[in-house]
Motif scaffolding. Structure first.
Motif, PDB file in Angstrom:
ATOM      1  N   HIS A  92     -62.235  -7.827  22.148  1.00 44.98           N
ATOM      2  CA  HIS A  92     -63.015  -8.703  23.026  1.00 44.98           C
ATOM      3  C   HIS A  92     -64.238  -9.262  22.303  1.00 44.98           C
ATOM      4  O   HIS A  92     -64.739 -10.330  22.663  1.00 44.98           O
ATOM      5  CB  HIS A  92     -63.450  -7.935  24.277  1.00 44.98           C
ATOM      6  N   LEU A  95     -64.100 -12.904  20.979  1.00 41.58           N
ATOM      7  CA  LEU A  95     -64.183 -14.071  21.857  1.00 41.58           C
ATOM      8  C   LEU A  95     -65.519 -14.781  21.649  1.00 41.58           C
ATOM      9  O   LEU A  95     -66.569 -14.148  21.669  1.00 41.58           O
ATOM     10  CB  LEU A  95     -64.041 -13.650  23.323  1.00 41.58           C
ATOM     11  N   GLN A 114     -59.047 -17.002  25.206  1.00 42.07           N
ATOM     12  CA  GLN A 114     -58.278 -15.800  25.514  1.00 42.07           C
ATOM     13  C   GLN A 114     -56.798 -15.985  25.179  1.00 42.07           C
ATOM     14  O   GLN A 114     -56.133 -15.040  24.733  1.00 42.07           O
ATOM     15  CB  GLN A 114     -58.483 -15.418  26.978  1.00 42.07           C
ATOM     16  N   HIS A 137     -68.689  -5.421  24.406  1.00 40.41           N
ATOM     17  CA  HIS A 137     -67.957  -6.686  24.283  1.00 40.41           C
ATOM     18  C   HIS A 137     -67.172  -7.005  25.552  1.00 40.41           C
ATOM     19  O   HIS A 137     -67.044  -8.177  25.938  1.00 40.41           O
ATOM     20  CB  HIS A 137     -67.028  -6.639  23.076  1.00 40.41           C
ATOM     21  N   SER A 138     -66.635  -5.982  26.191  1.00 36.37           N
ATOM     22  CA  SER A 138     -65.902  -6.193  27.444  1.00 36.37           C
ATOM     23  C   SER A 138     -66.862  -6.583  28.567  1.00 36.37           C
ATOM     24  O   SER A 138     -66.541  -7.430  29.411  1.00 36.37           O
ATOM     25  CB  SER A 138     -65.119  -4.929  27.814  1.00 36.37           C
ATOM     26  N   LYS A 141     -67.713 -10.197  27.920  1.00 37.10           N
ATOM     27  CA  LYS A 141     -66.592 -11.062  28.313  1.00 37.10           C
ATOM     28  C   LYS A 141     -66.669 -11.385  29.798  1.00 37.10           C
ATOM     29  O   LYS A 141     -66.589 -12.549  30.215  1.00 37.10           O
ATOM     30  CB  LYS A 141     -65.270 -10.365  27.983  1.00 37.10           C
TER      31      LYS A 141
END
Length: 263
Positions: A92, A95, A114, A137-138, A141
């Protein structure tokens, strides 16, 4: 994807996983300095998954890639379940941060990024998403996804649902895209080549005549000629994304007109 099995993430020790995801270090121990960092283990595991699918990621295989003993790997990660969460969060992190450019444009950029991520790391589609990897990171996101629709007239529950609609579409169509590519590799035939073999056999079966299935015959022929395949997941992804955004725009416009109607 070399396989189609599905893995559940979030099965590890939540406390230890979250500490690893957020870099919460244990008190330093005396002795020689570790040869590796946790990030080295995660990168090696991702390289294995990219090449051979998620089933290839075992403590033993990752240790072999790093040239260490399997037991020494437990110094960095408690087990495979925690490693899987670290892998997801690391992916993630690839991104990009979307540029604010209108909510439709921003959601489109998020979806496209994505789509590309799933094609770089097909193993992400072999992992369930009901328990998110609770790493930085999640979190980022999800924050970027929500920020795209912040302040456009949706309540918080609707914002979350919009994000789920868009990311769910990306996930579903990317899986179809990768499944189709895998089928071509394993069968050694493109869709067009497969149909060249199947069509003459089907034509010899009276019950399968187009007259019995006029709509499916007409539509299937048109789609096959347009895509040179039975389906085109990339087209479906972008077609579906536009329709989802159109629906959201209708809802937003209706919300904006409500005060005027009350006046």
């Amino acid at each position: 994807m070399t396989g189609v099995s599905t893995e559940d993430n979030g099965d590890g020790d939540p406390r230890r996983t979250i500490e690893l995801l957020w870099g919460v270090s244990a008190p330093p121990k005396r002795g020689p300095k570790p040869k590796l960092a946790t990030a080295d283990v995660v990168r090696a595991a991702i390289a294995l998954a990219d090449a051979d699918g998620i089933d290839a990621v075992t403590i033993r295989r990752v240790a072999e890639q790093l040239g260490v003993s399997p037991m020494s790997l437990y110094t960095y990660v408690p087990g495979r379940a925690e490693l899987l969460d670290l892998m997801i969060d690391h992916a993630h992190g690839e991104l990009p941060v979307p540029e604010p450019n209108g909510w439709r444009e921003t959601l489109t950029a998020i979806a496209e990024a994505q789509w590309e991520l799933f094609h770089r790391h097909p193993w992400l589609l072999q992992v369930t998403t009901s328990r998110s990897a609770l790493g930085p990171h999640s979190f980022a996101k999800y924050e970027h996804e929500l920020r795209a629709v912040e302040g456009i007239g949706l309540d918080d529950i609707e914002m979350d649902a919009v994000v789920s609609l868009v990311t769910g579409l990306v996930r579903t169509t990317a899986r179809s895209s990768l499944d189709n590519a895998r089928l071509v590799r394993t069968s050694g035939m493109t869709d067009a080549q497969w149909w060249e073999r199947a069509a003459p056999v089907l034509a010899g079966i009276p019950a399968a005549d187009a007259a019995h299935y006029p709509i499916s015959s007409r539509v299937g022929t048109a789609a096959g000629q347009a895509h040179d395949a039975a389906e085109n997941p990339a087209y479906t992804f972008r077609f579906g994304l536009t329709r989802i955004l159109d629906g959201i725009e209708l809802l937003v416009d209706a919300r904006r007109s409500e005060p005027q109607r009350r006046e």
